[in-house]
Enzyme design. Structure first.
Site, short mmCIF file in Angstrom:
data_model
loop_
_atom_site.label_atom_id
_atom_site.label_comp_id
_atom_site.label_asym_id
_atom_site.label_seq_id
_atom_site.Cartn_x
_atom_site.Cartn_y
_atom_site.Cartn_z
N THR A 153 38.36 41.26 38.04
CA THR A 153 37.00 41.88 38.00
C THR A 153 36.77 42.59 38.09
O THR A 153 37.88 43.58 38.55
CB THR A 153 36.63 40.34 38.76
OG1 THR A 153 35.53 41.39 38.93
CG2 THR A 153 37.36 40.83 40.17
N ASP A 154 35.58 42.96 37.76
CA ASP A 154 34.90 44.83 38.49
C ASP A 154 34.97 44.96 39.33
O ASP A 154 34.74 46.18 40.04
CB ASP A 154 34.33 45.38 36.96
CG ASP A 154 32.68 44.56 37.19
OD1 ASP A 154 33.16 43.59 37.94
OD2 ASP A 154 31.51 45.02 36.45
N GLU A 155 34.94 43.22 39.84
CA GLU A 155 34.56 43.41 41.40
C GLU A 155 35.22 44.93 42.17
O GLU A 155 35.02 44.55 43.56
CB GLU A 155 33.27 42.00 42.50
CG GLU A 155 32.84 41.57 41.01
CD GLU A 155 32.39 40.14 41.90
OE1 GLU A 155 32.86 40.07 42.59
OE2 GLU A 155 31.73 39.36 41.15
N TYR A 196 36.75 37.34 47.88
CA TYR A 196 36.71 36.88 46.65
C TYR A 196 37.01 38.92 45.91
O TYR A 196 38.86 38.71 45.39
CB TYR A 196 35.88 36.90 45.75
CG TYR A 196 35.89 37.40 44.40
CD1 TYR A 196 36.61 36.37 43.19
CD2 TYR A 196 35.22 37.75 43.68
CE1 TYR A 196 36.88 36.26 42.16
CE2 TYR A 196 35.14 38.41 42.24
CZ TYR A 196 36.10 36.84 41.60
OH TYR A 196 36.05 37.00 39.96
N LYS A 234 41.09 39.52 44.88
CA LYS A 234 41.38 39.93 43.00
C LYS A 234 41.82 41.59 43.37
O LYS A 234 43.15 41.33 42.14
CB LYS A 234 40.18 40.28 42.41
CG LYS A 234 40.24 38.61 42.06
CD LYS A 234 40.51 37.38 40.82
CE LYS A 234 40.97 37.81 40.04
NZ LYS A 234 41.40 36.87 39.36
P1 NAD Z 1 36.13 29.16 37.30
O1 NAD Z 1 36.07 29.24 38.44
O2 NAD Z 1 35.21 29.10 36.13
O3 NAD Z 1 37.39 28.40 37.21
C1 NAD Z 1 38.56 28.88 37.43
C2 NAD Z 1 39.95 27.88 37.03
O4 NAD Z 1 41.10 27.42 38.17
C3 NAD Z 1 39.10 26.22 37.12
O5 NAD Z 1 39.86 25.43 35.80
C4 NAD Z 1 40.12 25.88 38.25
O6 NAD Z 1 40.53 24.65 38.31
C5 NAD Z 1 41.12 26.80 38.36
N1 NAD Z 1 42.34 27.01 39.54
C6 NAD Z 1 41.03 27.15 40.22
N2 NAD Z 1 42.41 27.19 42.14
C7 NAD Z 1 43.76 26.57 41.21
C8 NAD Z 1 44.56 26.77 41.82
N3 NAD Z 1 45.37 26.36 43.01
N4 NAD Z 1 46.04 26.44 41.03
C9 NAD Z 1 45.50 26.37 39.18
N5 NAD Z 1 44.11 26.26 39.01
C10 NAD Z 1 43.68 26.47 39.75
O7 NAD Z 1 36.34 30.58 36.78
P2 NAD Z 1 36.48 31.97 36.03
O8 NAD Z 1 34.59 32.16 35.92
O9 NAD Z 1 36.20 31.12 34.33
O10 NAD Z 1 37.09 33.34 35.72
C11 NAD Z 1 39.10 33.22 35.38
C12 NAD Z 1 38.75 34.05 36.43
O11 NAD Z 1 38.48 35.10 35.15
C13 NAD Z 1 39.18 34.08 36.94
O12 NAD Z 1 40.44 34.78 37.22
C14 NAD Z 1 37.97 35.60 37.43
O13 NAD Z 1 38.39 35.91 38.82
C15 NAD Z 1 38.74 36.52 36.15
N6 NAD Z 1 36.87 36.85 36.05
C16 NAD Z 1 36.10 35.99 36.21
C17 NAD Z 1 34.35 36.72 35.88
C18 NAD Z 1 33.28 35.68 35.35
O14 NAD Z 1 32.11 36.36 35.00
N7 NAD Z 1 32.90 34.79 35.81
C19 NAD Z 1 33.81 38.13 35.44
C20 NAD Z 1 35.40 38.47 35.76
C21 NAD Z 1 36.97 38.48 35.73
P1 TYD Z 2 27.41 35.25 41.12
O1 TYD Z 2 26.67 34.87 39.45
O2 TYD Z 2 27.71 34.65 42.19
O3 TYD Z 2 28.18 36.63 40.31
P2 TYD Z 2 28.84 37.66 41.66
O4 TYD Z 2 28.73 38.21 43.09
O5 TYD Z 2 30.70 37.97 41.28
O6 TYD Z 2 27.96 39.27 40.55
O7 TYD Z 2 25.68 36.42 41.32
C1 TYD Z 2 25.41 37.16 40.60
C2 TYD Z 2 24.38 38.21 41.09
O8 TYD Z 2 22.67 37.07 41.20
C3 TYD Z 2 24.31 38.94 42.46
O9 TYD Z 2 23.79 39.92 42.89
C4 TYD Z 2 24.51 37.98 43.34
C5 TYD Z 2 22.77 36.87 42.65
N1 TYD Z 2 23.00 35.22 43.18
C6 TYD Z 2 21.20 35.50 43.65
O10 TYD Z 2 20.26 36.08 43.84
N2 TYD Z 2 21.34 33.44 44.11
C7 TYD Z 2 21.71 32.94 43.58
O11 TYD Z 2 21.28 32.03 43.61
C8 TYD Z 2 23.06 33.81 43.51
C9 TYD Z 2 24.32 32.58 42.96
C10 TYD Z 2 23.12 34.46 43.35
#
Ligand code: NAD
Ligand code: TYD
Length: 355
Positions: free
Chosen positions: A136-138, A161, A165
């Site tokens: 993630t970019d975070e 989080y 990461k």
């Molecule tokens: P998500 O929470 O939707 O899915 C995570 C999956 O991992 C789930 O299916 C869960 O069951 C599985 N999991 C959790 N713990 C586990 C364990 N101990 N063993 C096996 N499986 C396990 O997440 P996402 O949003 O699809 O993100 C996927 C990846 O991409 C993550 O690594 C996240 O850090 C990264 N990412 C997400 C975003 C975003 O915007 N969602 C952006 C950048 C990077």
């Molecule tokens: P989120 O989807 O949790 O992603 P991230 O924190 O990883 O960027 O949140 C996106 C943005 O929205 C973040 O600035 C927090 C804000 N947010 C709200 O204002 N209300 C909400 O209920 C949630 C879940 C997030």
């Protein structure tokens, strides 16, 4: 009938989650010569209903396992003759990391190390096996009004989080340097699209607007995120997996910065139109609530490197992407109902009713 010989046997972790399920589906359909092994623990965020399209495909296999259990992971590498890993399994929600950081260390740090150790043990050097960590970019921290994250930006994680990461990224690089494991890492901005669990901003707001529930906007709603259509992320992952250079990192972003409050208004307007509500009526559900502790102000990605080196670019503009996303949630109310029952409801009530 003799067993099919696959050119790669790719372990995709977290394949029942939001991004992982899109990656699994693309790889199963596009690469019939690869066996795709989807390893997932099926936490609250994992749902096999995301994978109906491919569950009967000959080159797909689901394995329920926990990456924190090293014995289980080693047995899977051995028995399934894993050739490559695309690692997405993680605890992924910042708010949950604030209430339970240990769970994030276990899955995101220890789980990643277990996979790295298995790869080190079962892959002899220089056999073309690849370990891809999806991050993630975070990890880069928070920006002020200007500037963008580049691949060389110093790490400055500020939530449990992002700290977990960042730690896992460092371990992936350490295994590349110390043991010459072939690795690639990508750091991506906020994704949106179908099958995203409705605890993240966009699906949470869509779900609440549909059900006329309060829309909790943290703080003043001025925090900025760079939004990317999930399919564009999957295409980037596909390119990096196949063409990314060993040991490299690639930033991925949507060139689409938005303040949270503007995004929530956009969703309200789209849903007012689609649900035949009077324009402006959903926006009345907006509630400004207590800010997230340590809330990062702004994320913005400079994706020049992947654009120049791998010819990737985002395809969806935000208006088009939000329309498509809203349409999907409206057409899949059963999916929403299913994933928001049980554990989700108690977390949601506890988390938001106190605000
Ligand atoms: P998500 O929470 O939707 O899915 C995570 C999956 O991992 C789930 O299916 C869960 O069951 C599985 N999991 C959790 N713990 C586990 C364990 N101990 N063993 C096996 N499986 C396990 O997440 P996402 O949003 O699809 O993100 C996927 C990846 O991409 C993550 O690594 C996240 O850090 C990264 N990412 C997400 C975003 C975003 O915007 N969602 C952006 C950048 C990077
Ligand atoms: P989120 O989807 O949790 O992603 P991230 O924190 O990883 O960027 O949140 C996106 C943005 O929205 C973040 O600035 C927090 C804000 N947010 C709200 O204002 N209300 C909400 O209920 C949630 C879940 C997030």
């Amino acid at each position: 009938m003799s067993e099919q010989v696959f050119s790669k046997r790719i372990l995709i972790t977290g394949g029942a989650g939001f991004i992982g399920s899109h990656v699994v589906k693309q790889f199963v359909k596009k690469y019939p010569n690869y066996l795709i092994l989807n390893l997932d623990k099926l936490t609250y965020a994992g749902n096999l209903g995301n994978l109906h399209d491919v569950e009967d495909a000959e080159n797909y296999k689901f394995i329920k396992a926990d990456i924190v259990n090293s014995e289980e992971i080693n047995a899977i590498f051995q028995n399934e003759k894993i050739t490559d890993v695309i690692h997405l399994a993680a605890e992924s929600h910042v708010d949950r990391s604030i209430t339970n950081p240990t769970e994030f260390v276990m899955t995101n740090v220890l789980g990643t190390i277990n996979l790295l150790l298995a790869a080190k043990q079962f892959w002899p050097k220089n056999q073309g096996n690849r370990f891809y960590h999806v991050s993630t970019d975070e990890v880069y921290g928070s920006l002020g009004d200007t500037g963008h994250f580049v691949e060389t930006t110093a790490y400055d994680p500020r939530s449990p989080y992002s700290a977990s990461k960042a730690s896992s990224d460092h371990f992936v690089r350490a295994f590349s340097h110390t043991y010459h494991l072939e690795t690639v890492i990508s750091n991506c901005s906020n994704n949106y699209g179908p099958y995203q669990f409705p605890e993240k901003l966009i699906p949470l707001m869509i779900n609440n607007i549909i059900h006329n529930k309060a829309l909790p906007v943290y703080g003043a709603g001025l925090n900025v995120r760079d939004w990317l259509w999930v399919g564009d992320h999957v295409n980037a992952i596909d390119l990096i997996f196949h063409k990314g250079k060993n040991g490299e990192t690639y930033n991925i972003g949507g060139d689409c910065e938005m303040k949270n409050i503007d995004l929530v208004h956009l969703l309200c307007n789209i849903l007012d139109r689609k649900l035949n509500r009077e324009q402006g009526s959903s926006a009345k559900l907006i509630h400004y609530v207590t800010d997230r502790p340590g809330h990062d102000m702004r994320y913005a990605i400079d994706a020049s490197k992947i654009k120049a080196d791998l010819s990737w670019s985002p395809s969806y503009r935000v208006e088009q992407g939000m329309e498509a996303t809203v349409d999907w949630y409206l057409e899949n109310e059963n999916w929403l109902k299913n994933v928001t029952s049980g554990e989700y409801q108690s977390y949601y009530d506890k988390h938001y009713l106190q605000k």
